[in-house]
Design a protein around this motif. Sequence first.
Motif, PDB file in Angstrom:
ATOM      1  N   UNK B 277       0.861  -1.254  -0.063  1.00 41.80           N
ATOM      2  CA  UNK B 277      -0.063   0.122  -0.077  1.00 41.80           C
ATOM      3  C   UNK B 277       0.863   1.296   0.054  1.00 41.80           C
ATOM      4  N   UNK B 278       0.317   2.400   0.074  1.00 40.84           N
ATOM      5  CA  UNK B 278       0.982   3.747   0.096  1.00 40.84           C
ATOM      6  C   UNK B 278       0.689   4.594   0.966  1.00 40.84           C
ATOM      7  N   UNK B 279       1.583   5.238   1.675  1.00 35.93           N
ATOM      8  CA  UNK B 279       1.304   6.490   2.501  1.00 35.93           C
ATOM      9  C   UNK B 279       1.055   7.579   1.289  1.00 35.93           C
ATOM     10  N   UNK B 280       0.344   8.466   1.413  1.00 36.37           N
ATOM     11  CA  UNK B 280       0.022   9.496   0.235  1.00 36.37           C
ATOM     12  C   UNK B 280       0.476  10.863   0.848  1.00 36.37           C
ATOM     13  N   UNK B 281       1.450  11.441   0.205  1.00 36.08           N
ATOM     14  CA  UNK B 281       2.237  12.596   0.617  1.00 36.08           C
ATOM     15  C   UNK B 281       1.909  13.920  -0.548  1.00 36.08           C
ATOM     16  N   UNK B 282       1.620  15.077   0.185  1.00 34.81           N
ATOM     17  CA  UNK B 282       1.619  16.177  -0.694  1.00 34.81           C
ATOM     18  C   UNK B 282       2.121  17.356   0.073  1.00 34.81           C
ATOM     19  N   UNK B 283       2.643  18.425  -0.329  1.00 36.19           N
ATOM     20  CA  UNK B 283       3.364  19.610   0.310  1.00 36.19           C
ATOM     21  C   UNK B 283       2.623  20.722  -0.258  1.00 36.19           C
ATOM     22  N   UNK B 284       2.661  21.859   0.558  1.00 34.49           N
ATOM     23  CA  UNK B 284       2.984  23.191  -0.344  1.00 34.49           C
ATOM     24  C   UNK B 284       4.668  23.609   0.454  1.00 34.49           C
ATOM     25  N   UNK B 285       5.285  23.736  -0.640  1.00 39.28           N
ATOM     26  CA  UNK B 285       6.697  23.920  -0.263  1.00 39.28           C
ATOM     27  C   UNK B 285       6.753  25.296   0.288  1.00 39.28           C
ATOM     28  N   UNK B 286       7.602  25.317   1.549  1.00 40.11           N
ATOM     29  CA  UNK B 286       7.892  26.316   2.261  1.00 40.11           C
ATOM     30  C   UNK B 286       8.642  27.495   1.415  1.00 40.11           C
ATOM     31  N   UNK B 287       8.495  28.831   1.530  1.00 38.18           N
ATOM     32  CA  UNK B 287       9.219  29.627   0.763  1.00 38.18           C
ATOM     33  C   UNK B 287      10.563  29.909   1.354  1.00 38.18           C
ATOM     34  N   UNK B 288      10.633  30.055   2.752  1.00 34.25           N
ATOM     35  CA  UNK B 288      11.771  30.317   3.815  1.00 34.25           C
ATOM     36  C   UNK B 288      12.333  29.293   4.201  1.00 34.25           C
ATOM     37  N   UNK B 289      11.817  28.228   5.003  1.00 36.28           N
ATOM     38  CA  UNK B 289      12.446  27.361   5.677  1.00 36.28           C
ATOM     39  C   UNK B 289      11.805  25.999   4.848  1.00 36.28           C
ATOM     40  N   UNK B 290      12.070  25.511   3.837  1.00 39.99           N
ATOM     41  CA  UNK B 290      11.216  24.247   3.121  1.00 39.99           C
ATOM     42  C   UNK B 290      11.714  23.029   3.796  1.00 39.99           C
ATOM     43  N   UNK B 291      12.694  23.015   4.475  1.00 46.90           N
ATOM     44  CA  UNK B 291      13.114  21.559   5.297  1.00 46.90           C
ATOM     45  C   UNK B 291      12.250  21.737   6.457  1.00 46.90           C
ATOM     46  N   UNK B 292      11.798  22.725   6.991  1.00 53.05           N
ATOM     47  CA  UNK B 292      10.925  22.593   8.274  1.00 53.05           C
ATOM     48  C   UNK B 292       9.139  22.232   7.727  1.00 53.05           C
ATOM     49  N   UNK B 293       8.851  21.216   8.599  1.00 52.21           N
ATOM     50  CA  UNK B 293       7.372  20.645   8.338  1.00 52.21           C
ATOM     51  C   UNK B 293       6.801  20.818   9.175  1.00 52.21           C
ATOM     52  N   UNK B 294       5.357  21.367   8.877  1.00 59.80           N
ATOM     53  CA  UNK B 294       4.227  21.281   9.709  1.00 59.80           C
ATOM     54  C   UNK B 294       3.330  20.112   9.009  1.00 59.80           C
ATOM     55  N   UNK B 295       3.236  19.143  10.040  1.00 58.32           N
ATOM     56  CA  UNK B 295       2.298  17.989   9.251  1.00 58.32           C
ATOM     57  C   UNK B 295       1.107  17.890   9.592  1.00 58.32           C
TER      58      UNK B 295
END
Lengths: 481, 481
Positions: B277-295
């Motif tokens: 099966x699959x975990x379904x991932x999608x983002x809005x890429x951050x403009x200033x801190x793209x590596x920091x993630x709010x999930x």
Amino acid sequence: MRFYSICTIWATIVVATATDSNSDTTFIFNGDGCEQNHLFQTRYRPQIQQLASDVQRIIDHVMSVNESGRTYRQLAEFVDRFGSRLTGTKNLEDSIDYMIDLLRQEGHDNVHGESVQVPRWTRGNEWARMIKPREKKLNILGLGYSEGTNGQTIEAPIVVVRNFTELEQKSRLIPGKIVVYNFHYESYGKQAIYRHSGASRAAEFGAVAAMIRSLTPFSIDSPHTGMQTYDVNVTRIPAISITAEDADLFQRFSDRNEEVIVQIYSENRNEKEQGISRNTVSDIRGEQYPDEIVLVSGHIDSWDVGQGALDDGAGSFISWRALSVIKQLGLRPKRTMRSILWTGEEFGLIGVFDYVKKHQNELKNYVLAMESDIGTFTPKGITFSGRNSTSQCTLWEILQLMHPINATTLTISTEGSDVQAFYENGVPISSLDTANDKYFYFHHTQGDTMTVEQSDDLDKCQALWTSVSYALAMLDDRLPR
Amino acid sequence: MRFYSICTIWATIVVATATDSNSDTTFIFNGDGCEQNHLFQTRYRPQIQQLASDVQRIIDHVMSVNESGRTYRQLAEFVDRFGSRLTGTKNLEDSIDYMIDLLRQEGHDNVHGESVQVPRWTRGNEWARMIKPREKKLNILGLGYSEGTNGQTIEAPIVVVRNFTELEQKSRLIPGKIVVYNFHYESYGKQAIYRHSGASRAAEFGAVAAMIRSLTPFSIDSPHTGMQTYDVNVTRIPAISITAEDADLFQRFSDRNEEVIVQIYSENRNEKEQGISRNTVSDIRGEQYPDEIVLVSGHIDSWDVGQGALDDGAGSFISWRALSVIKQLGLRPKRTMRSILWTGEEFGLIGVFDYVKKHQNELKNYVLAMESDIGTFTPKGITFSGRNSTSQCTLWEILQLMHPINATTLTISTEGSDVQAFYENGVPISSLDTANDKYFYFHHTQGDTMTVEQSDDLDKCQALWTSVSYALAMLDDRLPR
């Protein structure tokens, strides 16, 4: 046209439930005018005051450590043993035999069954499923008197309607289709017409089957059965109850113009040969006025789902046990207290109609016909149909003795189920009134079991029911009509 | 040992629900101390105040005439199309394909599925009935990972126990019998152990099957499925959920010393071959801190009953739609907002475990792992696991912007379902907090459908979820751990 039934909707008569009564005819009686009612003040009130100690004994006894829970336990033994008790089945007759034995053991007088001819409708194997736009099993219950599919599987697209107006608007779409009724539930009384007549109305426009949203404000994928009838001269198409959830699903597909195709298979049938059932009668013979009767009643038959504990095992049990409690306490009523366990209620009040017809000449002697058929939740009091102010004051005064169990409310209402037939014949009627807001969650479902019943509430209903019927049987002056 | 799951109980870890949390660790945060928190006052609070207009835009947009009902409609289209989505089925994978397409259409970045190996448990034909003291069909659901009856029908007397202590007391009666667990339901968390481990514990004493009361405070003959696991080295006997009503019935027969014999047939099985099966991932890429993630997250798989609308279609949908709302409004978060639709949650949080393991090295960059999996009823606010007072004050201040939808309550709690795995790895977690008092009425039943969902509540949950995740993605200073 006041005909009313909680469990059954008969013919096309417009009905109303306890929650949607006409406020012109239903109101809470608060004792207004009783101070000025000379007859009440001089004759009835003193007699009721003399009964206060007996009523207190009844309440204390029913709620006592040794007795509390007895109605619950006896009801549980009965419904656990027999389960549901469909009219026309041997199981119902076995349960009636059991009751006749039990009433004799309890020392009731005049215990007997009165035979009634009843229809025999049998639920065979039945299933339905959606096959387009995807596969889904539908949780269904065929409605009473519904025909089956004659050994075939009906497969057809559906047409969803919210009401009869929309049915007519969509009439040209209906031939060859399955009509789905997805009404907005407001109350049992207001929407019961879709269950009762939905199939006939759809058949008039050429539908091959009708699927009717279950009559309930709340569902956990719960189909509710119940009676329907066919109009004369319409094709008798299958009438099937579907869950609120599936009705909503069909509505959404319909709103998106997605075609839905459903398959229905049903072996349900109306048997040619009628059966015999019985109204179960027992008395405590009155010492002074044996011909005058205070009637307590419920119906012993149920739908073929759940245990028929709520509808109407519990109502039946508080009724006959009212007599047993009076016997246990050694009280001797002046009038006859009669318990009747009606049969065939769910198939159209068959037992009570038969009884009223056969006992027509005695009905003048019936003081009050009491019935419990809206559940035995926390009791609030009783309803009463009588318009005579002295009788209203009298019942109100009796209910003031119910303060220990907080069930003092007298509601003037002409509502009843089985006993409505008495009302139509001039006998005042009364129903148990309870905090029954969840009644229609369970009504006519597999969830109608002892799990719904609360032992403490049953005790309170028992105390109230016993007290009121006993008090009416004890007054020197009969309750005026 | 803080492991917690609403939908799944894993291993033998003791769990607690939102309603039965340890009050030592769960409390409502009312802003105490924030006035004196210099860091909060000087850095975070001014930033939140600057976000107030964006948050108001989000709320106004989601609740606007044109937008309101969109989450409901999109969720309905999804669950109506696919129905329930059991892990290991093609139907789940088809629904994931649908979501991947939809997320791309919605303009999310980085849309992809991450493959996860999952078990395949299949529910075959299954039924059970009481044959003594009378015939009664039992409405059952085999529990997840339960073995079947190997083509045979098990027929055996039952032994009813209220708890594990009574199981041990009755141990000598159990060999060859079917153990019925009829616990007193207090909360999901407190009694889930019987569903989870009841079969193994009964098997230790020689039982041939276990029937476990459904985990619910309310029933209309409603069986609830859910996961169970077998201990190592015990005989894997069938584990079957029965309704509260049937558990009560068995208890009453047992209390009267009446023998009850039950038959069970089940083709349920654990397939040898695993699935993907699959975990379904999608983002809005951050403009200033793209590596920091709010999930933001929910799980896309469901049990094979109902539509999985409540558990957890709705939670999934408010999560991915949080990103869509931000896109629609043209807002550009500084950090990356990530939506994940977990797979395999119901079979033991399989998707999230896989994800946390594979993304172990990035977890330091996750600001907050948010999850909605306790229903989308009227929102109260959120829960938050963090103990840092500045982070508590920050979330509290953000929630004060939720006054327009009356969802301002911050509850400090370490509870979560899928996201618990993040918490165990040092990432603070947060759950949607709602007036979810009926959640367990429908949980894991055929009644888990769109009928449970209220469009207006979904909008409010959507507004809250979007606002909080966006605000955290917008702060100049990352939420402190």
